[in-house]
Design a protein around this motif. Sequence first.
Motif, PDB file in Angstrom:
ATOM      1  N   SER A  26       0.837  -1.206   0.000  1.00 26.05           N
ATOM      2  CA  SER A  26       0.000   0.000   0.000  1.00 26.05           C
ATOM      3  C   SER A  26       0.867   1.249   0.000  1.00 26.05           C
ATOM      4  CB  SER A  26      -0.903   0.013   1.229  1.00 26.05           C
ATOM      5  OG  SER A  26      -1.804  -1.058   1.190  1.00 26.05           O
ATOM      6  N   THR A  27       0.375   2.279  -0.681  1.00 25.09           N
ATOM      7  CA  THR A  27       1.068   3.563  -0.710  1.00 25.09           C
ATOM      8  C   THR A  27       0.035   4.664  -0.937  1.00 25.09           C
ATOM      9  OG1 THR A  27       2.926   4.778  -1.671  1.00 25.09           O
ATOM     10  CG2 THR A  27       1.553   3.523  -3.196  1.00 25.09           C
ATOM     11  N   SER A  28       0.441   5.889  -0.728  1.00 18.91           N
ATOM     12  CA  SER A  28      -0.442   7.035  -0.952  1.00 18.91           C
ATOM     13  C   SER A  28      -0.189   7.626  -2.326  1.00 18.91           C
ATOM     14  CB  SER A  28      -0.181   8.115   0.103  1.00 18.91           C
ATOM     15  OG  SER A  28      -0.498   7.631   1.372  1.00 18.91           O
ATOM     16  N   GLY A  29      -1.217   8.256  -2.838  1.00 16.09           N
ATOM     17  CA  GLY A  29      -1.093   8.919  -4.127  1.00 16.09           C
ATOM     18  C   GLY A  29      -2.153   9.984  -4.273  1.00 16.09           C
ATOM     19  N   TYR A  30      -2.230  10.547  -5.460  1.00 17.59           N
ATOM     20  CA  TYR A  30      -3.202  11.584  -5.775  1.00 17.59           C
ATOM     21  C   TYR A  30      -3.913  11.231  -7.070  1.00 17.59           C
ATOM     22  CZ  TYR A  30      -0.934  14.410  -2.213  1.00 17.59           C
ATOM     23  OH  TYR A  30      -0.438  14.876  -1.027  1.00 17.59           O
ATOM     24  N   GLN A  31      -5.226  11.215  -7.017  1.00 15.48           N
ATOM     25  CA  GLN A  31      -6.020  10.968  -8.219  1.00 15.48           C
ATOM     26  C   GLN A  31      -6.203  12.295  -8.933  1.00 15.48           C
ATOM     27  OE1 GLN A  31      -9.734   9.079  -7.379  1.00 15.48           O
ATOM     28  NE2 GLN A  31     -10.121   8.620  -9.521  1.00 15.48           N
ATOM     29  N   VAL A  32      -5.874  12.313 -10.228  1.00 11.47           N
ATOM     30  CA  VAL A  32      -5.952  13.523 -11.041  1.00 11.47           C
ATOM     31  C   VAL A  32      -6.610  13.196 -12.383  1.00 11.47           C
ATOM     32  CG1 VAL A  32      -3.879  14.542  -9.989  1.00 11.47           C
ATOM     33  CG2 VAL A  32      -3.647  13.156 -12.044  1.00 11.47           C
ATOM     34  N   VAL A  33      -6.948  14.238 -13.118  1.00  6.70           N
ATOM     35  CA  VAL A  33      -7.398  14.067 -14.497  1.00  6.70           C
ATOM     36  C   VAL A  33      -6.416  14.830 -15.376  1.00  6.70           C
ATOM     37  CG1 VAL A  33      -9.224  14.506 -16.179  1.00  6.70           C
ATOM     38  CG2 VAL A  33      -9.818  13.800 -13.858  1.00  6.70           C
ATOM     39  N   LEU A  34      -5.792  14.117 -16.301  1.00  5.85           N
ATOM     40  CA  LEU A  34      -4.835  14.728 -17.224  1.00  5.85           C
ATOM     41  C   LEU A  34      -5.608  15.325 -18.386  1.00  5.85           C
ATOM     42  CD1 LEU A  34      -2.213  11.845 -17.220  1.00  5.85           C
ATOM     43  CD2 LEU A  34      -2.269  13.892 -15.774  1.00  5.85           C
ATOM     44  N   ALA A  35      -5.332  16.570 -18.712  1.00  3.48           N
ATOM     45  CA  ALA A  35      -6.052  17.255 -19.783  1.00  3.48           C
ATOM     46  C   ALA A  35      -5.915  16.511 -21.106  1.00  3.48           C
ATOM     47  CB  ALA A  35      -5.552  18.691 -19.931  1.00  3.48           C
ATOM     48  N   ARG A  36      -4.745  15.937 -21.358  1.00  7.64           N
ATOM     49  CA  ARG A  36      -4.507  15.212 -22.606  1.00  7.64           C
ATOM     50  C   ARG A  36      -3.334  14.277 -22.413  1.00  7.64           C
ATOM     51  NH1 ARG A  36      -6.332  15.206 -27.186  1.00  7.64           N
ATOM     52  NH2 ARG A  36      -7.535  17.089 -26.985  1.00  7.64           N
ATOM     53  N   VAL A  37      -3.445  13.084 -22.999  1.00  6.99           N
ATOM     54  CA  VAL A  37      -2.320  12.138 -23.026  1.00  6.99           C
ATOM     55  C   VAL A  37      -2.039  11.828 -24.486  1.00  6.99           C
ATOM     56  CG1 VAL A  37      -1.510   9.833 -22.409  1.00  6.99           C
ATOM     57  CG2 VAL A  37      -2.871  11.148 -20.771  1.00  6.99           C
ATOM     58  N   ASP A  38      -0.803  12.088 -24.921  1.00  3.76           N
ATOM     59  CA  ASP A  38      -0.365  11.839 -26.291  1.00  3.76           C
ATOM     60  C   ASP A  38       0.728  10.778 -26.272  1.00  3.76           C
ATOM     61  OD1 ASP A  38      -1.929  13.954 -27.522  1.00  3.76           O
ATOM     62  OD2 ASP A  38      -0.526  15.339 -26.572  1.00  3.76           O
ATOM     63  N   ILE A  39       0.475   9.668 -26.968  1.00  9.59           N
ATOM     64  CA  ILE A  39       1.465   8.599 -27.086  1.00  9.59           C
ATOM     65  C   ILE A  39       1.475   8.148 -28.538  1.00  9.59           C
ATOM     66  CG2 ILE A  39       2.105   6.266 -26.390  1.00  9.59           C
ATOM     67  CD1 ILE A  39       0.860   6.860 -23.687  1.00  9.59           C
ATOM     68  N   GLY A  40       2.618   8.283 -29.176  1.00 13.08           N
ATOM     69  CA  GLY A  40       2.694   7.955 -30.598  1.00 13.08           C
ATOM     70  C   GLY A  40       1.710   8.838 -31.348  1.00 13.08           C
ATOM     71  N   GLY A  41       0.893   8.266 -32.190  1.00 14.76           N
ATOM     72  CA  GLY A  41      -0.117   9.031 -32.921  1.00 14.76           C
ATOM     73  C   GLY A  41      -1.459   9.062 -32.226  1.00 14.76           C
ATOM     74  N   ILE A  42      -1.515   8.604 -30.976  1.00 15.07           N
ATOM     75  CA  ILE A  42      -2.766   8.547 -30.229  1.00 15.07           C
ATOM     76  C   ILE A  42      -2.818   9.723 -29.262  1.00 15.07           C
ATOM     77  CG2 ILE A  42      -4.103   7.220 -28.552  1.00 15.07           C
ATOM     78  CD1 ILE A  42      -2.843   4.686 -29.818  1.00 15.07           C
ATOM     79  N   SER A  43      -3.967  10.412 -29.243  1.00 15.09           N
ATOM     80  CA  SER A  43      -4.156  11.562 -28.370  1.00 15.09           C
ATOM     81  C   SER A  43      -5.547  11.470 -27.745  1.00 15.09           C
ATOM     82  CB  SER A  43      -4.009  12.852 -29.171  1.00 15.09           C
ATOM     83  OG  SER A  43      -4.181  13.970 -28.331  1.00 15.09           O
ATOM     84  N   LEU A  44      -5.609  11.394 -26.424  1.00 16.77           N
ATOM     85  CA  LEU A  44      -6.889  11.297 -25.723  1.00 16.77           C
ATOM     86  C   LEU A  44      -7.014  12.409 -24.692  1.00 16.77           C
ATOM     87  CD1 LEU A  44      -7.128   7.455 -24.999  1.00 16.77           C
ATOM     88  CD2 LEU A  44      -8.225   8.734 -26.834  1.00 16.77           C
ATOM     89  N   PRO A  45      -8.175  13.065 -24.627  1.00 15.91           N
ATOM     90  CA  PRO A  45      -8.394  14.104 -23.614  1.00 15.91           C
ATOM     91  C   PRO A  45      -8.953  13.503 -22.325  1.00 15.91           C
ATOM     92  CG  PRO A  45     -10.255  14.039 -25.106  1.00 15.91           C
ATOM     93  CD  PRO A  45      -9.253  13.012 -25.611  1.00 15.91           C
ATOM     94  N   ASN A  46      -8.789  14.239 -21.231  1.00 14.25           N
ATOM     95  CA  ASN A  46      -9.435  13.924 -19.952  1.00 14.25           C
ATOM     96  C   ASN A  46      -9.216  12.481 -19.507  1.00 14.25           C
ATOM     97  OD1 ASN A  46     -10.505  16.579 -19.895  1.00 14.25           O
ATOM     98  ND2 ASN A  46     -12.099  15.906 -21.294  1.00 14.25           N
TER      99      ASN A  46
END
Length: 85
Positions: A26-46
């Motif tokens: 177990s560990t602590s963390g922070y849940q967030v929403v990334l505005a955009r994730v771009d990997i290779g030619g793939i781009s997804l919002p939220n």
Amino acid sequence: NESDAVRAGIDYRRGTRVLVNTAAGSTSGYQVVLARVDIGGISLPNVAAVVLEGGSPSTPLLGMSFLGRLKMRHDGALLVLEQMH
């Protein structure tokens, strides 16, 4: 992890603090929403994400909040990811 988030310019401490169970315990963390994730030619919002405190994992991992929005298929030994339109 924290250092990856800082390097990417993510203000993760504005997220919701959560307790996460990993293979290492177990560990602590922070849940967030990334505005955009771009990997290779793939781009997804939220894209929902969790930033773990400390230095683990040493390599950023893609979760189902990203992968679940893609088409995945096997091409021999390769896993091919395709953006759904």
